[in-house]
Design an enzyme around this catalytic site. Structure first.
Site, PDB file in Angstrom:
ATOM      1  N   LEU A 233      12.081 -40.830   3.326  1.00 38.68           N
ATOM      2  CA  LEU A 233      11.509 -39.617   3.906  1.00 38.68           C
ATOM      3  C   LEU A 233      10.213 -39.242   3.194  1.00 38.68           C
ATOM      4  O   LEU A 233       9.236 -38.855   3.849  1.00 38.68           O
ATOM      5  CB  LEU A 233      12.511 -38.467   3.832  1.00 38.68           C
ATOM      6  CG  LEU A 233      12.041 -37.118   4.388  1.00 38.68           C
ATOM      7  CD1 LEU A 233      11.525 -37.248   5.808  1.00 38.68           C
ATOM      8  CD2 LEU A 233      13.171 -36.076   4.315  1.00 38.68           C
TER       9      LEU A 233
ATOM     10  N   GLU B  81       0.823  -1.206   0.000  1.00 39.02           N
ATOM     11  CA  GLU B  81       0.000   0.000   0.000  1.00 39.02           C
ATOM     12  C   GLU B  81       0.861   1.261   0.000  1.00 39.02           C
ATOM     13  O   GLU B  81       0.500   2.265  -0.631  1.00 39.02           O
ATOM     14  CB  GLU B  81      -0.915   0.004   1.238  1.00 39.02           C
ATOM     15  CG  GLU B  81      -1.911  -1.137   1.276  1.00 39.02           C
ATOM     16  CD  GLU B  81      -1.413  -2.361   2.021  1.00 39.02           C
ATOM     17  OE1 GLU B  81      -2.246  -3.057   2.629  1.00 39.02           O
ATOM     18  OE2 GLU B  81      -0.188  -2.613   2.012  1.00 39.02           O
TER      19      GLU B  81
END
Length: 360
Positions: free
Chosen positions: A298, A57
């Site tokens: 994993l 902004e």
């Protein structure tokens, strides 16, 4: 009747594209874009470029100057309402005299969470939220996951042959995919807060796990090695290349003093590091997205535990044969009614390879 016009959609789409420009540099902050307009005329635009720097902004208001008065501000996330490293954007919008704010999403961060909207409404500014919310959530899925679920968004990247093999029996896997796919992976690494791997992958490949995008501004992701017994310390490439490295190990193991790495212990469950504790630790360090590059063990543990949010699969037009290693191990699937179905979010050709983005 919708509160949003076709013009509102047009400007918010522009704000979302602006926000995405910060994908490699804003973490742990969210990606945010802002467009300030009078009807069709855009008078200011900006995006959050780097954590600690001005928010979207502020850049848009600087560009708009006095033309911000009476304008509509389109923001992809609720303007902040608290003093952090920068002043509240809600106050900046009030002081600039905008008359209307259209936001894609409310910010769930506890120090905001509706506070920005409250400040704007108290100042007499018309506020609307929810425009293109689905697209805004997708853009910041990592940030929202960390804030709302207390853990990062977790992606597992795998490269496989047509017959579903990720490496030969001896572990060799260079190269299954072509150069275009390998370059594409760099962009996914770049947007992550952490690149996760296991000790077995480090021992087999001695990878560096850095982002290689020459000329592109990237905040280097944290490299995280799951190594319960600290077996992989002699493989040094994962500590080279200018990115930080964190080894996670069993509490019973004493970590060495090292200038080129960090160490932290996490609880073990059944002889393996507790993956939930791993993700909670990374969330506490501000990691929004975890990009995982690891082997079948994993990957299988993450899939079995329900930790995978998306699977990035590159499939190469090659065959590696029945002796090759699988995508996942330890899933325990023995019958058709135990199958795990994934939804295809995106599929595209990348060089000679097919890239699939899938989610459970």
């Amino acid at each position: 009747m919708s509160a949003f016009s076709a013009l509102d959609h047009l400007h918010m789409a522009s704000a979302l594209r602006l926000a995405e420009r910060g994908a490699y540099t804003t973490r742990p902050n969210p990606m945010v874009g802002c467009v300030i307009a009078h009807g069709e005329q855009v008078v200011g635009q900006g995006w959050h470029q780097r954590a600690g720097g001005p928010h979207a902004e502020v850049f848009a208001l600087r560009e708009a100057g006095e033309q911000a008065r009476g304008a509509t501000a389109y923001v992809t996330l609720e303007p902040c309402a608290h003093f952090g490293r920068t002043p509240p954007c809600a106050l900046a919008l009030i002081e600039a005299g905008v008359s209307r704010v259209v936001a894609a999403l409310r910010d769930p961060f506890p120090q905001v969470d509706g506070g920005g909207f409250d400040l704007l409404r108290a100042a007499g500014i018309e506020v609307h939220e929810g425009l293109m919310a689905m697209q805004a959530r997708e853009l910041n899925r990592g940030f929202l996951s960390r804030v709302e679920r207390g853990r990062p968004w977790l992606r597992v990247k795998l490269a496989a042959s047509l017959d579903g093999r990720t490496a030969m029996a001896d572990g060799s896997s260079k190269w299954i995919t072509g150069p275009a796919a390998r370059e594409d992976v760099q962009h996914w690494r770049a947007r992550a807060g952490a690149i996760l791997t296991g000790a077995d992958t480090v021992l087999a490949d001695d990878p560096m796990l850095t982002v290689r995008l020459p000329g592109v501004d990237v905040l280097p992701p944290l490299r995280v090695v799951l190594d319960a017994r600290l077996r992989s310390l002699e493989c040094a490439r994962v500590r080279q290349g200018g990115a930080p490295t964190l080894y996670l190990h069993d509490p019973a193991i004493t970590a060495p003093d090292a200038a080129d790495a960090q160490f932290a212990s996490v609880p073990s469950v059944g002889g393996r590091l507790d993956l939930g504790a791993v993700l909670a630790l990374l969330a506490a360090q501000g990691v929004n997205e975890v990009h995982t590059e690891a082997g079948a063990t994993l990957a299988g543990a993450l899939m079995s535990g329900g930790w995978i949010d998306e699977l990035l699969l590159y499939q190469a037009p090659i065959l590696l044969g029945e002796q090759g290693l699988p995508l996942f191990s330890g899933l325990g699937i023995e019958a058709m009614d135990q199958q795990r179905r994934l939804g295809i979010i995106d599929k595209r050709q990348v060089g000679d390879d097919l890239r699939l983005l899938l989610r459970p």
